[in-house]
Design a protein around this motif. Structure first.
Motif, PDB file in Angstrom:
ATOM      1  N   GLU A 150     -29.642  86.937  71.112  1.00 17.34           N
ATOM      2  CA  GLU A 150     -28.608  86.372  71.971  1.00 17.34           C
ATOM      3  C   GLU A 150     -27.443  85.667  71.244  1.00 17.34           C
ATOM      4  O   GLU A 150     -26.278  85.967  71.524  1.00 17.34           O
ATOM      5  N   PRO A 151     -27.720  84.750  70.292  1.00 15.90           N
ATOM      6  CA  PRO A 151     -26.579  84.061  69.665  1.00 15.90           C
ATOM      7  C   PRO A 151     -25.625  85.032  68.958  1.00 15.90           C
ATOM      8  O   PRO A 151     -24.404  84.831  68.969  1.00 15.90           O
ATOM      9  N   GLN A 168     -25.286  88.317  69.706  1.00 12.31           N
ATOM     10  CA  GLN A 168     -24.634  89.130  70.731  1.00 12.31           C
ATOM     11  C   GLN A 168     -23.454  88.360  71.342  1.00 12.31           C
ATOM     12  O   GLN A 168     -22.362  88.901  71.524  1.00 12.31           O
ATOM     13  N   GLN A 169     -23.706  87.088  71.605  1.00  9.92           N
ATOM     14  CA  GLN A 169     -22.668  86.250  72.212  1.00  9.92           C
ATOM     15  C   GLN A 169     -21.460  86.141  71.252  1.00  9.92           C
ATOM     16  O   GLN A 169     -20.308  86.271  71.672  1.00  9.92           O
ATOM     17  N   THR A 170     -21.750  85.931  69.978  1.00  6.29           N
ATOM     18  CA  THR A 170     -20.660  85.779  69.008  1.00  6.29           C
ATOM     19  C   THR A 170     -19.847  87.066  68.903  1.00  6.29           C
ATOM     20  O   THR A 170     -18.618  87.034  68.861  1.00  6.29           O
ATOM     21  N   ARG A 221     -19.530  89.383  71.210  1.00  2.00           N
ATOM     22  CA  ARG A 221     -18.753  89.585  72.450  1.00  2.00           C
ATOM     23  C   ARG A 221     -17.527  88.681  72.488  1.00  2.00           C
ATOM     24  O   ARG A 221     -16.445  89.094  72.903  1.00  2.00           O
ATOM     25  N   LEU A 222     -17.716  87.438  72.064  1.00  2.00           N
ATOM     26  CA  LEU A 222     -16.565  86.519  72.063  1.00  2.00           C
ATOM     27  C   LEU A 222     -15.498  86.993  71.070  1.00  2.00           C
ATOM     28  O   LEU A 222     -14.309  86.974  71.359  1.00  2.00           O
ATOM     29  N   GLN A 241     -16.080  77.330  71.883  1.00  2.00           N
ATOM     30  CA  GLN A 241     -16.886  77.878  72.997  1.00  2.00           C
ATOM     31  C   GLN A 241     -18.374  77.667  72.778  1.00  2.00           C
ATOM     32  O   GLN A 241     -19.120  77.500  73.720  1.00  2.00           O
ATOM     33  N   THR A 242     -18.799  77.762  71.526  1.00  2.00           N
ATOM     34  CA  THR A 242     -20.243  77.767  71.268  1.00  2.00           C
ATOM     35  C   THR A 242     -20.764  76.444  70.720  1.00  2.00           C
ATOM     36  O   THR A 242     -21.973  76.319  70.483  1.00  2.00           O
TER      37      THR A 242
END
Lengths: 177, 363
Positions: free
Chosen positions: A121-122, A124-126, A128-129, A143-144
């Motif tokens: 997840e971390p 994937q999130q990075t 995507r951002l 954001q994170t």
């Protein structure tokens, strides 16, 4: 069908993969567009030298690689060690990507989409951002709630994991481009 | 691309100067890839090992793929593409200036007299929208069709009522067998194979199958097993395979790749499809790999190369479309033959014809 029409179809079919190839080597957007055009026009002028029993993609990337080097030398006015090796490797990798299922370059990148969903997840999130929302690392920090160093490391690790994942999906045969 | 030993552990803390990120490489990884260029980055790093170079190249390639995937390269690619196509078209127009000069002059005059009309923004937008529509339509037409569409078109073409002749070559190690097949879709065929004894002829029409040895009576049956048996005994390994049947099999269980390539057979640009069997490898009906060339003018298959390695065969090992080795099917010509062409009586009017209904029981 006239030669120009055939060439146009080939150009459209290879446009995306060619731009990816060029942007792997040159980050400047305008320069990449210029190199793209120059590559295509050089290809058109040299169509008589192209062995038409061979795939078009590698030939086009060969021209693009030389055009990138010429552009770089023109700017820096000094030879760059290992550049040919690096260009050859990216060319080879893109050739191997053509072994993935799908007709178009976009369809072949379904493998990349799947690999992104498999990232922890971390990461994937990075990714995507950074890419989907096109945020620069400093904005991702906000954001994170992490540090800039963590964001950069996550990006690098995520890219590395994506490459490993895609590598596993690539089949041993089928380079057509 | 060689698989790496193990995926990196995302939860493992990354040390800047640790074994995974040697010092020389850390400066590359510290870069924001969007602002750096690979070649520029390499310039600032000395003494990279080949593995480190490879790693750096991979990082930039994945970055570029992600940019493409996010749509960030879309505008750039489209702009460069349109500029390229525009340059190509300008090149065409320049080369035909002499023939279009009157038209060009008329266009200039017309555009001068309509300056006020053009300056109206609503009209300008409407014209721009029309041009965009034409461009989009044109670009759709000029794209390379996907492999499934190409196969479907080739299949339809191969079912046509025309009679197409193909030259067959089967290579198995040092052995080579040649023959000719004339097919009408997948309904009728006439297969002739050269052998030491002479010409062996196999036929099929809407009603029955038949076989004619170099001498003697023609044998005829309505059983598929009869022709399978005759092929097994007399064709030298050549199967009965028409392009329609091959294409039909490719539509399921094969991974398809397609491109556009010069076909040496017809000396024209063709679509080429490479189909690799993804299904159960023990299915002996399925060739491992099939490469086919399709004439882009008319979707006719001009050449097929089928590769099949010997597999453990089941009880149906007399299937007429089974072969081992590499089979090339090369288009020769197309004609419109009479329906009777595929009948034994037409081909061998002077010979006796024996019907063999018992053949169905002894393949």
């Amino acid at each position: 069908m006239e030669a120009k029409e055939v060439f146009e179809i080939l150009v459209r079919d290879h446009a995306s993969s060619l731009m990816v190839f060029i942007r792997s080597l040159v980050s400047d957007k305008s320069a990449a567009e210029d190199i793209f055009q120059e590559t295509m026009l050089t290809a058109w002028k040299n169509m008589d030298k192209f062995d038409r029993e061979r795939p078009f993609g590698p030939w086009l990337r060969g021209i693009a690689g030389k055009t990138v080097l010429a552009w770089y030398r023109q700017r820096k006015k000094q030879p760059l060690l290992c550049a040919e090796d690096v260009i050859e490797q990216i060319d080879q990798r893109l050739g191997e990507l053509q072994g993935l299922a799908g007709d178009s370059f976009n369809e072949k990148l379904e493998a990349l989409r799947d690999c992104i969903t498999r990232l922890p997840e971390p990461y994937q999130q990075t990714i995507r951002l950074r890419y989907n929302q096109q945020l620069m690392p400093a904005a991702i920090v906000e954001q994170t709630q992490t540090t800039l160093e963590t964001v950069k490391k996550r990006l690098n690790r995520a890219r590395s994991m994506l490459l490993t994942c895609i590598t596993r999906k690539i089949q041993p045969e089928g380079d057509l481009t | 691309m060689k698989p790496e030993d193990a995926p990196p552990d995302p939860h493992k803390p990354v040390e800047k100067n640790g074994p995974e990120f040697p010092e020389a490489m850390s400066s590359i990884y510290e870069l924001d890839l969007d602002e750096a260029s690979l070649l520029g980055a390499l310039e600032s790093v000395d003494g990279l090992t080949p593995e480190q170079l490879q790693s750096a190249a991979d990082a930039f390639l994945v970055h570029s793929l992600l940019l493409h995937e996010s749509g960030a390269l879309e505008d750039s690619t489209e702009r460069a593409l349109q500029a390229t196509l525009s340059a190509l078209h300008t090149d065409s127009e320049t080369s035909s200036t002499a023939s279009t000069s009157i038209m060009a002059r008329e266009t200039v005059v017309a555009s001068q007299s309509h300056n006020r009309w053009w300056n109206r923004s609503s009209t300008r937008m409407a014209v721009a929208a029309s041009i965009l529509f034409i461009l989009l339509t044109f670009s759709w037409q000029m794209r390379l069709p996907n492999a499934k569409t190409l196969l479907a078109q080739a299949y339809q073409s191969s079912l046509s009522n025309f009679d197409r002749e193909y030259h067959l070559t089967l290579k198995r190690g040092e052995l080579q067998t040649e023959g000719t097949i004339i097919v009408r879709g997948n309904r009728a065929f006439l297969l002739q194979v050269k052998s030491i004894a002479g010409l062996q002829t196999f036929g099929r029409n809407d009603k029955d199958y038949w076989f004619a040895a170099p001498i003697g009576p023609v044998l005829k049956s309505d059983s598929r097993f009869f022709i399978a048996s005759m092929l097994h005994q007399h064709s030298g390994g050549l199967p009965y395979l028409d392009p329609a049947t091959v294409i039909q099999r490719l539509q399921e269980g094969y991974s398809l790749q397609r491109d556009m390539i010069e076909d040496p057979q017809i000396e024209r640009t063709s679509y080429r499809i490479i189909a690799t069997n993804q299904a159960d490898s023990s299915d002996f009906l399925r060739p491992d790999k099939v490469t086919l060339w399709i004439d882009l003018e008319n979707s006719r298959v001009t050449r097929m190369v089928l590769e099949r390695t010997a597999k453990q065969q089941g009880t149906d090992n007399h299937n007429p479309s089974i072969f081992d080795g590499t089979l090339s099917i090369d288009y020769v010509t197309e004609s419109n033959l009479p329906e009777e062409f595929y009948q034994a009586e037409t081909q061998y009017p002077e010979r006796a014809i024996l019907s063999r209904p018992w053949a169905a029981e002894s393949p």
